[in-house]
Scaffold this motif. Structure first.
Motif, PDB file in Angstrom:
ATOM      1  N   PRO B 148       0.891  -1.238  -0.054  1.00  0.00           N
ATOM      2  CA  PRO B 148       0.101  -0.006   0.143  1.00  0.00           C
ATOM      3  C   PRO B 148       0.840   1.285   0.086  1.00  0.00           C
ATOM      4  O   PRO B 148       2.094   1.417   0.634  1.00  0.00           O
ATOM      5  N   ASP B 149       0.319   2.271  -0.665  1.00  0.00           N
ATOM      6  CA  ASP B 149       0.873   3.575  -0.649  1.00  0.00           C
ATOM      7  C   ASP B 149       0.801   4.267   0.697  1.00  0.00           C
ATOM      8  O   ASP B 149       0.008   5.450   0.779  1.00  0.00           O
ATOM      9  N   LYS B 150       1.182   3.696   1.803  1.00  0.00           N
ATOM     10  CA  LYS B 150       0.898   4.372   2.977  1.00  0.00           C
ATOM     11  C   LYS B 150       2.122   4.761   3.660  1.00  0.00           C
ATOM     12  O   LYS B 150       3.433   3.882   3.501  1.00  0.00           O
ATOM     13  N   PRO B 151       2.323   5.712   4.702  1.00  0.00           N
ATOM     14  CA  PRO B 151       3.810   5.929   5.088  1.00  0.00           C
ATOM     15  C   PRO B 151       4.103   4.877   5.968  1.00  0.00           C
ATOM     16  O   PRO B 151       3.250   4.190   6.528  1.00  0.00           O
ATOM     17  N   ILE B 152       5.392   4.366   6.008  1.00  0.00           N
ATOM     18  CA  ILE B 152       5.943   3.437   6.840  1.00  0.00           C
ATOM     19  C   ILE B 152       6.772   4.135   7.806  1.00  0.00           C
ATOM     20  O   ILE B 152       7.312   4.878   7.789  1.00  0.00           O
ATOM     21  N   ARG B 153       6.369   3.635   9.076  1.00  0.00           N
ATOM     22  CA  ARG B 153       6.821   4.356  10.341  1.00  0.00           C
ATOM     23  C   ARG B 153       7.888   3.387  11.000  1.00  0.00           C
ATOM     24  O   ARG B 153       7.531   2.225  11.307  1.00  0.00           O
ATOM     25  N   LEU B 154       8.814   3.844  11.149  1.00  0.00           N
ATOM     26  CA  LEU B 154      10.204   2.914  11.597  1.00  0.00           C
ATOM     27  C   LEU B 154      10.553   3.210  13.105  1.00  0.00           C
ATOM     28  O   LEU B 154      10.722   4.250  13.566  1.00  0.00           O
TER      29      LEU B 154
END
Lengths: 283, 312
Positions: B148-154
């Motif tokens: 998905p085109d969703k922000p990845i939070r690391l």
């Protein structure tokens, strides 16, 4: 009063009320949360058991005993030094001397220094140079340095608050300054000094960072035999439990916090009692 | 008859005296917080056998522990990485000897939120794409176009930790080489919390923190190359070495001079290796193959050989 000022007064009163209740509310929430999570773990076994890898068997005994040791030695070290310094600065030293003013300024600065700095100082000075190793004494002296400025400042203020006429009356009777200080000024200043000591020792008992630097240990399954022995204290044990992966240990940490709070509360109550007793002899 | 009874009594007495005359001494340990739970478990177990030996364990981190060890302040150092060149030269200078003993495996787990239904496996090169210095990855789609085109939070451990060191070495090729714009915490529970509360989060940390939170987070199976099978971290995959490249051994470093001179250290180390297989699992780590422990046990017994016969 004009309606405008009346409204302002009301608004101001409400602002103050909100901040008060807000602060109390947050504190209550915190206490409730800790009690909710930790209360079921509190038992006599928890108080008297050694630390363990199994949460059900783990206890806080060594940390509690360590904290008592540290508190007593810190107090013994810090009270005479703190009050002595305050008496000298307020009663004897020349208030005009640049050097004394410099010293006073620096004591105020030291009171605001981060505790970890004291940890590093203690590690170099007490642990390494004086060769005290990671002992209770090294930890207590470090915490003593940490809270000394707080006690000095509180004592100074308490001494300064004693009316000048008390001293003059003493001098008029032919007393030397030491007699005036011991028999007139100190008894009048004791309630203020006690408040400072309570705050300072409570802070010392709750400190983690400087003791971790000094090398307070995380696993100690024996009681210290003397003040040169290795040790752990309540906050270090709590810190250790809170970092574990198992959720039961997080509850144990909460239980540890309850013990720490009860410990501090008892300490404060005793100090308040002493303060009340002295206040009765007030001028 | 009386004489015989007396004899029996006396022999019982001498036996109990013999049992009383247990070992008395000190074992000083410091070092990594990752290895701490294992050593603590052994110390607790050891206390049942030798109650008068005072074992004390500090947590100064692997590096901080080595500083004390190389200063001669401790007998054993818990280490979540091997000793560094710089530390070895300091050891030579201070004439402190050391023996490296692997005691368990840890499998660094790459974890995601339990509602994440797209990331069913990940390759090492994709991990590198995410975590390398100057990484351009900001969304899940940047990692793999089908995601998905969703922000990845690391989320990841702080730069002082052994986990950070090993992960960056294994994934990015060089220890300490990592992107820096992610949420760091020395407290692994904070990282767990971050992933639990965020559907689009990803984190990495030690195996124990994953197993303890299994119901709330998922570990992504890792593929060494594009074509190899995806392996999830588990007791067996870490133990047999198939969980690559993120399974790492953790160690204790023992001072051979302490083994010889201090009977308590010797007995403690022996007990460590005898009970590790059982205790390591208890605290959420993966035991080494039995033969490894046997090999180390022999080594320790030779190093402190003077003592071997006198106790049991």
């Amino acid at each position: 009063m004009s309606p405008h000022r009346r409204r302002m007064n009301k608004a101001f009163k409400w602002c103050c009320r909100i901040t008060t209740y807000g602060a109390i509310g947050v504190l209550a929430l915190l206490l409730f949360h800790i009690a909710y999570e930790g209360m079921s773990w509190i038992s006599w076994d928890f108080i008297t058991n050694f630390p363990s890898r199994k949460a059900e068997k783990a206890g806080i005994y060594t940390a509690l005993v360590g904290s008592v040791y540290v508190m007593v030695i810190t107090t013994l070290f810090v009270v005479p030094f703190g009050i002595g310094t305050a008496i000298y600065l307020e009663e004897y030293a020349s208030q005009k001397s640049l050097f004394i003013r410099f010293v006073k300024l620096n004591i105020a600065n030291l009171a605001g220094m981060p505790s970890i700095i004291y940890g590093l100082l203690g590690l170099t000075l007490f642990v390494r140079i004086m060769g005290l190793d990671r002992s209770i004494l090294a930890g207590s002296l470090t915490l003593g340095l940490l809270v000394l400025p707080v006690i000095i400042i509180a004592s100074q203020e308490a001494i300064r608050a004693v009316p000048q006429m008390v001293r003059e009356a003493g001098f008029a009777m032919g007393a030397r300054r030491y007699q005036v200080v011991i028999w007139q000024v100190l008894p009048a200043a004791i309630p203020g000094i006690m408040t400072g000591i309570i705050l300072a020792i409570s802070r010392a008992v709750g400190e983690t960072a400087p003791l971790i630097v000094i090398g307070a240990l995380s696993y100690v399954a024996f009681l210290p035999e003397d003040m040169f022995d290795m040790f752990t204290v309540l906050p270090v044990q709590i810190y250790n439990w809170a970092g574990r992966p198992q959720p039961e240990f997080h509850s144990l940490a909460a239980a540890g916090i309850i013990v720490l709070l009860a410990f501090l509360f008892t300490l404060n109550s005793i100090a308040v009692l002493i303060r009340e007793k002295f206040q009765r002899y007030k001028l | 008859m009386i004489r015989a009874m007396l004899f029996i009594c006396l022999s019982f007495l001498s036996f109990s005296i013999h049992a009383e005359a247990a070992l008395k001494g000190r074992v000083m340990i410091d070092g990594s917080s990752t290895v701490f739970p294992i050593t603590e478990a052994v110390a607790e177990d050891f206390r049942n056998i030798q109650p008068r030996v005072r074992v004390a364990i500090g947590v100064s981190g692997t590096g901080g522990g080595f500083k004390k060890y190389l200063n001669g302040e401790t007998d054993i150092n818990n280490a979540s990485r091997t000793i560094k060149e710089k530390e070895i030269s300091l050891a030579k200078k201070n004439q402190i000897k050391f023996k490296e003993i692997p005691v368990a495996y840890d499998g660094i787990s790459v974890v995601i939120n339990k509602d994440n239904d797209w990331a069913t496996d990940i390759t090492v090169s994709e991990l590198k794409k995410i975590w390398q210095p100057g990484s351009k990855v900001t969304t899940w789609k940047d990692v793999r176009p089908t995601w998905p085109d969703k922000p990845i939070r690391l989320y990841g451990p702080g730069t002082d930790s052994g986990t950070f060191e090993y992960f960056t070495h294994a994934i990015n090729g060089k220890a300490h080489h990592s992107r820096s714009n992610y949420t760091k915490s020395e407290d692994d529970n904070m990282l767990v919390q971050g992933v639990v509360s965020d559907k689009y989060a990803m984190a990495y940390f030690g195996f124990a923190y994953y197993t303890e939170n299994k119901g709330r987070i998922k570990a992504i199976p890792v593929k060494l190359t594009e074509t190899s099978t995806a392996i999830a971290p588990s007791l067996s995959s870490i133990n047999d070495g198939s969980y690559k490249p993120l399974a790492r051994p953790v160690f204790i470093y023992v001072n051979p001079d302490s083994l010889k001179a201090n009977k308590s250290v010797f007995e403690f180390t022996r007990h460590y290796l005898k009970s590790a297989a059982r205790l390591v699992k208890d605290v959420g780590y993966v035991p080494l193959p039995d033969s490894e422990y046997q090999k180390s046990l022999k080594l320790v017994e030779t190093l402190g050989s003077v003592r071997v016969d006198s106790v049991e």
